[in-house]
Design a protein around this motif. Structure first.
Motif, short mmCIF file in Angstrom:
data_model
loop_
_atom_site.label_atom_id
_atom_site.label_comp_id
_atom_site.label_asym_id
_atom_site.label_seq_id
_atom_site.Cartn_x
_atom_site.Cartn_y
_atom_site.Cartn_z
N LEU A 1 -38.74 0.65 7.07
CA LEU A 1 -37.43 0.45 6.64
C LEU A 1 -36.50 2.03 6.70
N GLN B 1 -37.82 -8.35 3.10
CA GLN B 1 -38.12 -8.55 4.60
C GLN B 1 -39.72 -8.27 4.78
N MET C 1 -34.98 -0.56 11.58
CA MET C 1 -36.06 -1.52 11.20
C MET C 1 -36.91 -1.30 11.95
N THR D 1 -37.05 -2.43 17.40
CA THR D 1 -36.01 -1.48 16.18
C THR D 1 -35.01 -1.92 16.86
#
Length: 358
Positions: A299, A294, A334, A271
């Motif tokens: 996320l 992404q 994320m 993360t």
């Protein structure tokens, strides 16, 4: 102080299955005369779920424990967080949401033994699952996935707007194969939340809120005897718990640019997280476009944009955005299956934002 044990539920499920939305739904139907508390554990270091849950009814106390699995360090983080939350909220009911990458069995074991046995009454554990994932061999081979289902008293097959009847049949076949006997309830939490439909809450309140969890911790006979002898008959008095005086998490330390950064790794998951101070304003459309590009597992974000406060949830290539009333900062996290480039991602985020002079 006289206190009866607090009804406590563990809410489990893999990343992106809808645990936070489910707790939002429960909070929306909380009895007006009760105080509820929610302990949220996030795998990353940036607390976001707490921001998303703030919109519930009054008499709700939220506490976040960021940075990995609640069951780490022999249960010490669990004890610290639960004790602080009990002392602060004095709740009528407690919900614990472990990270989707955590091992809930260890949490249930910690909260079912020792001094917690006098303070908490472990009620039905609730597990959310996306039935579509039963087509993914990685889930079928995951001991964590089976463990989450195995400790559940009720399994909520969520996201039925996306899943099919065949997906549910695969889930039921898997449960039979694993000798997991928990009831399966098919739901679409997002729709229930949007329509303020109380049907699921009423069913849970009638059939599961007062049901003790079927999961039983196997304790040595000597330990069981000791635990029994420490409980007197009659009204229960709250014992002195370790870490009662442990300080709350310290305030974030922003750098000269008004940014706080954090990272974490657990097994094969990584993360990165950021908190941007209140002077940052993000371009909503540009941010949406960036998020959709992404290639990551998950996320979550609460961002201050020129169009208002926006909550982002991106999982399985699907992005959902909701409007929030307020936020004191912007925060984004994320989760990926491999290492992430902090410099590249931060540069991209700064390109879709501006820092206002306040």
């Amino acid at each position: 102080m006289i206190l009866k044990p607090i009804p406590t539920h563990v809410v489990t499920g893999f990343l992106g299955v809808g645990k936070t939305s489910f707790i939002q739904y429960l909070l929306a139907h909380k009895p007006a005369d009760e105080t509820w508390a929610v302990l949220v554990n996030e795998f990353g270091e940036i607390g976001i779920d707490g921001e998303l849950l703030k919109g519930g009814k009054g008499d709700v106390v939220i506490k976040e424990v960021a940075g990995g699995c609640l069951c780490c360090a022999a249960g010490v983080p669990t004890q610290v967080a639960v004790n602080q939350l009990i002392a602060r909220a004095k709740p009528d009911r407690l919900f614990i949401e472990p990270t989707g990458l955590g091992h809930p069995k260890a949490i249930v074991e910690t909260l079912s033994q020792g001094h917690f046995k006098q303070v908490l009454s472990m009620r039905a554990s609730l597990c959310l699952v996306d039935p579509r994932k039963l087509s993914d061999p990685r889930y079928l081979e995951s001991t964590l996935f089976s463990e989450q289902l195995r400790i559940a008293d009720l399994i909520l097959a969520n996201k039925m707007d996306l899943a099919s009847d065949d997906d549910v049949k695969r889930l039921e076949a898997y449960l039979t194969q694993q000798a997991i006997k928990a009831e399966v309830m098919v739901v679409q939490v997002s729709k229930l939340l949007l329509e303020n439909d109380a049907a699921l809450y009423q069913s849970l309140n009638q059939h599961y809120f007062e049901r003790p969890t079927a999961w039983r911790v196997q304790m040595p006979a000597k330990q069981i005897s000791g635990a029994r002898s420490s409980i007197s008959t009659g009204a229960l008095q709250r014992p002195t718990l370790p870490f009662d005086e442990a300080p709350e998490a310290q305030a974030l330390q922003f750098d000269e640019l008004g940014i706080y950064r954090a990272s974490n790794r657990h097994e094969d998951s990584y993360t990165l997280g950021w908190v941007f101070d209140c002077r940052y304003e993000f371009d909503f459309e540009a941010l949406v476009a960036w998020v959709k590009r992404q290639d990551i597992l998950r996320l979550k974000a609460v961002m201050i944009t020129e169009e208002g406060i926006a909550a982002f949830n991106y999982v399985d290539g699907q992005l959902s955005v909701a409007e929030l009333d307020d936020s004191l900062d912007s925060r984004l996290e994320m989760i990926a299956a491999g290492p992430l480039s902090q410099t590249e991602i931060e540069t991209a985020l700064l390109q879709v934002s501006k820092r206002l002079a306040i």
